[in-house]
Scaffold this motif. Structure first.
Motif, PDB file in Angstrom:
ATOM      1  N   ALA A   9       5.098  -2.614  14.631  1.00 50.61           N
ATOM      2  CA  ALA A   9       5.794  -2.718  13.509  1.00 50.61           C
ATOM      3  C   ALA A   9       5.906  -1.260  12.926  1.00 50.61           C
ATOM      4  CB  ALA A   9       5.397  -3.892  12.648  1.00 50.61           C
ATOM      5  N   GLU A  10       6.816  -0.843  12.622  1.00 49.62           N
ATOM      6  CA  GLU A  10       6.962   0.346  12.037  1.00 49.62           C
ATOM      7  C   GLU A  10       7.653   0.493  10.659  1.00 49.62           C
ATOM      8  OE1 GLU A  10       8.126   4.485  13.700  1.00 49.62           O
ATOM      9  OE2 GLU A  10      10.101   3.516  13.146  1.00 49.62           O
ATOM     10  N   LEU A  11       7.040   0.817   9.449  1.00 50.73           N
ATOM     11  CA  LEU A  11       7.476   0.718   8.250  1.00 50.73           C
ATOM     12  C   LEU A  11       7.858   2.163   7.812  1.00 50.73           C
ATOM     13  CD1 LEU A  11       8.246  -0.401   5.466  1.00 50.73           C
ATOM     14  CD2 LEU A  11       5.616   0.084   4.836  1.00 50.73           C
ATOM     15  N   GLU A  12       9.047   2.266   7.523  1.00 51.04           N
ATOM     16  CA  GLU A  12       9.680   3.659   7.013  1.00 51.04           C
ATOM     17  C   GLU A  12      10.338   3.469   5.586  1.00 51.04           C
ATOM     18  OE1 GLU A  12      13.598   6.353   7.907  1.00 51.04           O
ATOM     19  OE2 GLU A  12      12.534   5.546   9.511  1.00 51.04           O
ATOM     20  N   PHE A  13       9.496   4.439   4.577  1.00 54.45           N
ATOM     21  CA  PHE A  13      10.042   4.475   3.245  1.00 54.45           C
ATOM     22  C   PHE A  13      10.082   5.963   2.717  1.00 54.45           C
ATOM     23  CE2 PHE A  13       5.435   4.221   3.331  1.00 54.45           C
ATOM     24  CZ  PHE A  13       4.974   4.984   2.464  1.00 54.45           C
ATOM     25  N   THR A  14      10.776   6.253   1.722  1.00 55.36           N
ATOM     26  CA  THR A  14      10.564   7.445   1.051  1.00 55.36           C
ATOM     27  C   THR A  14       9.885   7.614  -0.261  1.00 55.36           C
ATOM     28  OG1 THR A  14      12.766   8.085   2.134  1.00 55.36           O
ATOM     29  CG2 THR A  14      12.178   9.297   0.356  1.00 55.36           C
ATOM     30  N   GLU A  15       8.994   8.314  -0.204  1.00 58.22           N
ATOM     31  CA  GLU A  15       8.193   8.275  -1.657  1.00 58.22           C
ATOM     32  C   GLU A  15       8.258   9.840  -2.057  1.00 58.22           C
ATOM     33  OE1 GLU A  15       4.285   6.149  -2.992  1.00 58.22           O
ATOM     34  OE2 GLU A  15       3.888   7.662  -1.441  1.00 58.22           O
ATOM     35  N   GLU A  16       8.675  10.312  -3.434  1.00 57.07           N
ATOM     36  CA  GLU A  16       8.608  11.603  -3.808  1.00 57.07           C
ATOM     37  C   GLU A  16       9.312  12.455  -2.854  1.00 57.07           C
ATOM     38  OE1 GLU A  16       4.783  12.664  -5.068  1.00 57.07           O
ATOM     39  OE2 GLU A  16       4.340  10.975  -6.360  1.00 57.07           O
ATOM     40  N   GLY A  17      10.494  11.971  -2.352  1.00 56.14           N
ATOM     41  CA  GLY A  17      11.239  12.766  -1.572  1.00 56.14           C
ATOM     42  C   GLY A  17      10.774  13.088   0.124  1.00 56.14           C
ATOM     43  N   LEU A  39       0.889  -1.219   0.043  1.00 55.09           N
ATOM     44  CA  LEU A  39      -0.057   0.111  -0.125  1.00 55.09           C
ATOM     45  C   LEU A  39       1.026   1.210   0.201  1.00 55.09           C
ATOM     46  CD1 LEU A  39      -2.739  -0.897   2.460  1.00 55.09           C
ATOM     47  CD2 LEU A  39      -3.215  -0.466   0.060  1.00 55.09           C
ATOM     48  N   ALA A  40       1.932   1.142   0.777  1.00 47.42           N
ATOM     49  CA  ALA A  40       2.720   2.552   0.853  1.00 47.42           C
ATOM     50  C   ALA A  40       3.473   2.779  -0.311  1.00 47.42           C
ATOM     51  CB  ALA A  40       3.362   2.256   2.214  1.00 47.42           C
ATOM     52  N   LEU A  41       4.183   1.647  -0.879  1.00 46.67           N
ATOM     53  CA  LEU A  41       5.178   1.805  -1.997  1.00 46.67           C
ATOM     54  C   LEU A  41       4.210   2.056  -3.211  1.00 46.67           C
ATOM     55  CD1 LEU A  41       7.829  -0.669  -0.899  1.00 46.67           C
ATOM     56  CD2 LEU A  41       7.878   1.702  -0.537  1.00 46.67           C
ATOM     57  N   ALA A  42       2.921   1.774  -3.135  1.00 49.49           N
ATOM     58  CA  ALA A  42       1.893   2.161  -4.252  1.00 49.49           C
ATOM     59  C   ALA A  42       1.424   3.507  -4.210  1.00 49.49           C
ATOM     60  CB  ALA A  42       1.215   0.958  -4.406  1.00 49.49           C
ATOM     61  N   GLY A  43       1.591   3.983  -3.168  1.00 52.93           N
ATOM     62  CA  GLY A  43       1.344   5.471  -2.991  1.00 52.93           C
ATOM     63  C   GLY A  43      -0.368   5.403  -2.593  1.00 52.93           C
ATOM     64  N   GLY A  44      -0.982   4.261  -1.702  1.00 51.21           N
ATOM     65  CA  GLY A  44      -2.347   4.218  -1.303  1.00 51.21           C
ATOM     66  C   GLY A  44      -2.275   4.533   0.203  1.00 51.21           C
TER      67      GLY A  44
END
Length: 164
Positions: free
Chosen positions: A83-91, A11-16
């Motif tokens: 659980a904590e997911l951290e990622f960068t999307e569009e900066g 969901l996160a990496l797809a922008g949802g």
């Protein structure tokens, strides 16, 4: 021992991000635990095995359908884990959360409270851009425990394939 939440990653990496439990900064941070150097898992209904490797203060992984790496941290919360997911999307750095219930004997991990239900309104949370912001981590853990105690089905189930 904890495991990643693939549904959040997808969901996160797809922008949802709408409806996900989120925060502007890490809520786990230096409280993270790392019981293994490497964890291999797959979603109960999936076929793709995902490998997470410890790297500094997080586990690093990248599902096939993702364009970037995900960073996971796990914090004990009684007999559960945050659980904590951290990622960068569009900066922009994003943080998404779930509550995990782990059964090492069965090699399963059940994920709860990854998405806020429609019209969710409780103390300790505020609606924010990208989802439902967690203002109070204790309130989030209590919410996850209530879902489990009420017998709600998990959002996702994961199988632990191997650990090192």
């Amino acid at each position: 021992m904890p495991i990643v939440i693939r549904i959040l990653a997808v969901l996160a990496l797809a922008g949802g991000l709408a409806g996900c439990f989120t925060s502007e900064k890490s809520l786990v941070g230096d409280k993270a635990v790392f019981p293994f150097e490497t964890i291999v898992w797959k979603e109960d209904k999936g076929t793709e095995e995902v490998t997470m490797k410890r790297q500094g203060d997080h586990y690093l992984f990248r599902p096939k359908e993702a364009d970037s790496d995900g960073y996971l941290r796990f914090m004990p919360a009684g007999d559960l884990y945050v659980a904590e997911l951290e990622f960068t999307e569009e900066g922009e750095v994003n943080h998404l959360y779930a509550i995990l219930k782990v059964d090492l004997t069965a090699k399963t991990v059940e994920a709860y409270a990854s998405m806020a239900p429609n019209n969710f309104s409780e103390d300790g949370f505020t609606a924010c851009e990208g989802g439902m912001c967690i203002d109070n981590l204790d309130a989030y853990v209590a919410y996850g425990k209530r879902l489990i105690d009420d017998g709600r089905p998990p959002d996702s189930v994961y199988r632990i394939i191997s650990t090192k």
